[in-house]
Enzyme design. Structure first.
Site, PDB file in Angstrom:
ATOM      1  N   LYS A 104       0.830  -1.211   0.000  1.00 63.39           N
ATOM      2  CA  LYS A 104       0.000   0.000   0.000  1.00 63.39           C
ATOM      3  C   LYS A 104       0.861   1.257   0.000  1.00 63.39           C
ATOM      4  CE  LYS A 104      -4.190  -1.978   1.966  1.00 63.39           C
ATOM      5  NZ  LYS A 104      -5.041  -2.140   3.153  1.00 63.39           N
ATOM      6  N   LYS A 127      -4.236  -7.434  -9.794  1.00 69.74           N
ATOM      7  CA  LYS A 127      -5.408  -7.660  -8.955  1.00 69.74           C
ATOM      8  C   LYS A 127      -6.361  -6.463  -9.038  1.00 69.74           C
ATOM      9  CE  LYS A 127      -6.457  -6.618  -4.489  1.00 69.74           C
ATOM     10  NZ  LYS A 127      -7.306  -6.790  -3.376  1.00 69.74           N
ATOM     11  N   LYS A 164      -9.655  -1.257  -5.394  1.00 68.61           N
ATOM     12  CA  LYS A 164     -10.061   0.156  -5.326  1.00 68.61           C
ATOM     13  C   LYS A 164      -8.835   1.047  -5.312  1.00 68.61           C
ATOM     14  CE  LYS A 164     -13.613  -1.200  -2.178  1.00 68.61           C
ATOM     15  NZ  LYS A 164     -12.934  -1.876  -1.053  1.00 68.61           N
TER      16      LYS A 164
END
Ligand code: ADP
Ligand code: TRP
Length: 321
Positions: A110, A189, A192
């Site tokens: 992330k 993948k 969002k």
């Protein structure tokens, strides 16, 4: 059997969320003690926009209901309506080894994708463990990306049980292999946070634009292609009936598969698949007070269950004096 899973209201829910988690959860409604929740505290690790988080939470609720979740047949709530989870997360964090946290790849992924490195983002898996252990869940249906987080929850449960005595059910992940990772428009993948999604409730021109932008290679129509490495075919598998899928597979293998036409067929399939749910979602969104009432009632139900576990935990660790 207690089955539990949560989803972040950090953006529009997409078909990866649907096939990876929501559909499975909805299918368990009749035969298990089902817990479904919207993890707004987790979403705070990436969304710092009041309107986006609040609207996203209501919208995620409307999505679940429109897709067939019946709040009378499960416990359906918003994570932050049960503040007990934060207390449990703290208690669990005091016995979570740093090494375990440092091995979590989701944090690094992330941050690499541009999400600010915060303490909340780093300790995300501990809050997730608290989510699961607070309700003594047996099984947690998730996509493959959450497997490591489930391992962390299991490790923490075991460590607590050996330190303080049997307290928590050690949860099992439930990952369906067919839909473990739904690919996004670019073949990574679908997520969002990667901006490569097909939102479940997108329609019309916007949806067409998304579907037509699915990345494919430059093999000419008449040449054979490998369906099993093709992103478009992977999406088709989710929506096409078995006989049609076989016909298209034959076109790939023998030559004659035209990506443009297949994309248009996929578009029709998606439109048909979600047609009824779209109508229902519009009805739910038109009545936000009703949505809030459903969530509030679910939160009260969840809170009663959470209180039982937390009371036991407080006693086990010595917070009851
Ligand atoms: P996102 O990555 O889009 O933010 P979440 O992290 O909120 O999605 O995931 C919610 C649930 O949906 C999790 O169980 C997750 O494993 C599942 N999920 C998300 N993306 C996919 C995907 N592309 N394929 C399969 N499951 C997915
Ligand atoms: N981390 C999960 C995700 O990003 C969401 C989540 C939070 C969750 N708490 C949970 C999933 C508890 C299952 C159980 O998808």
């Amino acid at each position: 059997m207690k089955i539990l899973s949560g989803i972040q209201p950090s953006g529009k829910l997409h078909i990866g969320n649907y096939f990876g988690m929501m559909k499975t959860m909805i299918s368990h409604m009749e035969n298990s003690d089902l817990y479904v929740f919207i993890v707004d505290l987790h979403a705070l690790t990436s969304v710092h926009d009041r309107e986006r988080l609040a609207t996203g939470t209501l919208e995620a609720a409307a999505d679940f209901l429109a897709l067939g979740l019946d709040p009378e047949k499960c416990t359906f709530w918003v994570q932050s309506d049960v503040p007990e989870v934060c207390e449990l997360a703290w208690i669990l964090s005091t016995l979570t080894p740093m090494g375990l946290m440092e091995r979590c790849h989701s944090y690094k992924d992330k941050v690499a994708k541009g999400i600010d490195a915060s303490h909340g983002l780093f300790s995300y898996p501990v809050l997730m463990a608290a989510d699961i252990l607070l309700y003594q869940a047996d099984q947690v249906p998730v996509g493959k990306d959450q497997k490591q987080h489930l391992e962390v929850a299991r490790d923490i449960a075991q460590k607590f049980n050996t330190t303080f005595g049997e307290t928590f059910t050690v949860p099992e992940p439930a990952i369906s292999t067919r839909t473990a990772t739904v690919p996004g428009l670019d073949g990574q993948k679908m997520s969002k946070s990667y901006g490569n999604t097909i939102p479940i409730f997108m329609e019309g021109k916007a949806l067409k634009k998304k579907v037509m932008s699915i990345a494919t290679d430059a093999t000419p129509v008449e040449d054979p292609k490998d369906p099993d490495t093709c992103n478009l075919f992977a999406m088709l598998k989710l929506f096409a009936p078995a006989t049609r899928l076989q016909e298209i597979r034959d076109l790939y293998v023998n030559g004659g598969a035209a990506y443009g036409y297949i994309k248009l067929e996929l578009l029709d399939l998606i439109n048909d698949y979600y047609a009824d749910a779209r109508k229902r979602k519009a009805e739910y969104l038109a009545d936000p007070e009703m949505l809030r009432a459903v969530l509030k009632k679910g939160g009260e139900k969840a809170r009663e269950k959470a209180a039982v576990t937390l009371d036991l935990v407080r006693d086990r660790v010595g917070l009851k004096y």
